[in-house]
Design a protein around this motif. Structure first.
Motif, PDB file in Angstrom:
ATOM      1  N   ARG A   1       0.848  -1.195   0.000  1.00 11.70           N
ATOM      2  CA  ARG A   1       0.000   0.000   0.000  1.00 11.70           C
ATOM      3  C   ARG A   1       0.884   1.247   0.000  1.00 11.70           C
ATOM      4  O   ARG A   1       1.891   1.325   0.693  1.00 11.70           O
TER       5      ARG A   1
ATOM      6  N   LYS B   1       1.486   5.155   0.872  1.00 16.92           N
ATOM      7  CA  LYS B   1       1.075   6.101   1.907  1.00 16.92           C
ATOM      8  C   LYS B   1       0.121   7.133   1.314  1.00 16.92           C
ATOM      9  O   LYS B   1       0.271   7.543   0.165  1.00 16.92           O
TER      10      LYS B   1
ATOM     11  N   ASP C   1      -7.654   3.524  -1.754  1.00 12.05           N
ATOM     12  CA  ASP C   1      -6.254   3.296  -1.395  1.00 12.05           C
ATOM     13  C   ASP C   1      -5.473   2.940  -2.650  1.00 12.05           C
ATOM     14  O   ASP C   1      -5.971   2.239  -3.535  1.00 12.05           O
TER      15      ASP C   1
ATOM     16  N   ASP D   1       3.702   2.274   2.615  1.00 15.05           N
ATOM     17  CA  ASP D   1       3.109   2.315   3.955  1.00 15.05           C
ATOM     18  C   ASP D   1       3.580   1.111   4.768  1.00 15.05           C
ATOM     19  O   ASP D   1       3.166  -0.012   4.513  1.00 15.05           O
ATOM     20  N   ARG D   2       4.454   1.361   5.732  1.00 14.84           N
ATOM     21  CA  ARG D   2       4.997   0.268   6.557  1.00 14.84           C
ATOM     22  C   ARG D   2       3.964  -0.299   7.537  1.00 14.84           C
ATOM     23  O   ARG D   2       4.174  -1.357   8.118  1.00 14.84           O
ATOM     24  N   ASP D   3       2.850   0.422   7.745  1.00 14.55           N
ATOM     25  CA  ASP D   3       1.802  -0.077   8.645  1.00 14.55           C
ATOM     26  C   ASP D   3       0.921  -1.132   7.972  1.00 14.55           C
ATOM     27  O   ASP D   3       0.147  -1.804   8.638  1.00 14.55           O
ATOM     28  N   PHE D   4       1.038  -1.249   6.659  1.00 14.07           N
ATOM     29  CA  PHE D   4       0.268  -2.231   5.903  1.00 14.07           C
ATOM     30  C   PHE D   4       1.135  -3.464   5.684  1.00 14.07           C
ATOM     31  O   PHE D   4       2.245  -3.368   5.167  1.00 14.07           O
ATOM     32  N   ARG D   5       0.611  -4.607   6.088  1.00 17.84           N
ATOM     33  CA  ARG D   5       1.360  -5.853   5.881  1.00 17.84           C
ATOM     34  C   ARG D   5       1.269  -6.240   4.405  1.00 17.84           C
ATOM     35  O   ARG D   5       0.167  -6.438   3.877  1.00 17.84           O
TER      36      ARG D   5
END
Length: 115
Positions: A10, A12, A55, A91-95
């Motif tokens: 994903r 950012k 997204d 986006d590092r928050d999305f696996r």
């Protein structure tokens, strides 16, 4: 042995224009970009882009040989710039999502040249 992968990442929020710049950078420097793939034993690498439910995603499709150098270990300026864009845009928050290959169709004569 060859590894075939397709992974979704994903982007950012608000980084669409930076992704435009990133992909243009890779396309505009394709000759240098292709040179970096040899050490990685990367035979095919394709980046796809999609917007889904508001997204934005980038998908990496690749066919790679064994024991290739990781892009993070490269000292080539193309790879360093590529990783800068990655840090800004992904986006590092999305696996990341690895899709499972069900059928890989590579003719033997092509496969023989890849391994």
């Amino acid at each position: 042995m060859l590894t075939t992968e397709l992974t979704r990442f994903r982007v950012k929020k608000g980084m669409s224009q930076k992704v435009d710049e990133w992909l243009a950078f890779l396309n505009e420097n394709m000759a240098e970009t292709l040179l970096t793939l040899e050490k990685e034993k990367m035979y095919v690498e394709t980046i796809f882009r999609e917007t889904l439910d508001g997204d934005e995603y980038l998908y990496w499709y690749s066919i790679q040989g064994e024991d290739g150098q990781e892009v993070e270990a490269s000292d080539h300026w193309i790879d360093k710039k590529h990783l800068e864009y990655w840090a800004l845009c992904i986006d590092r928050d999305f696996r990341p999502v690895d899709l499972t290959p069900e059928v890989v169709m590579i003719p033997k004569n092509i496969r023989d040249h890849m391994s």
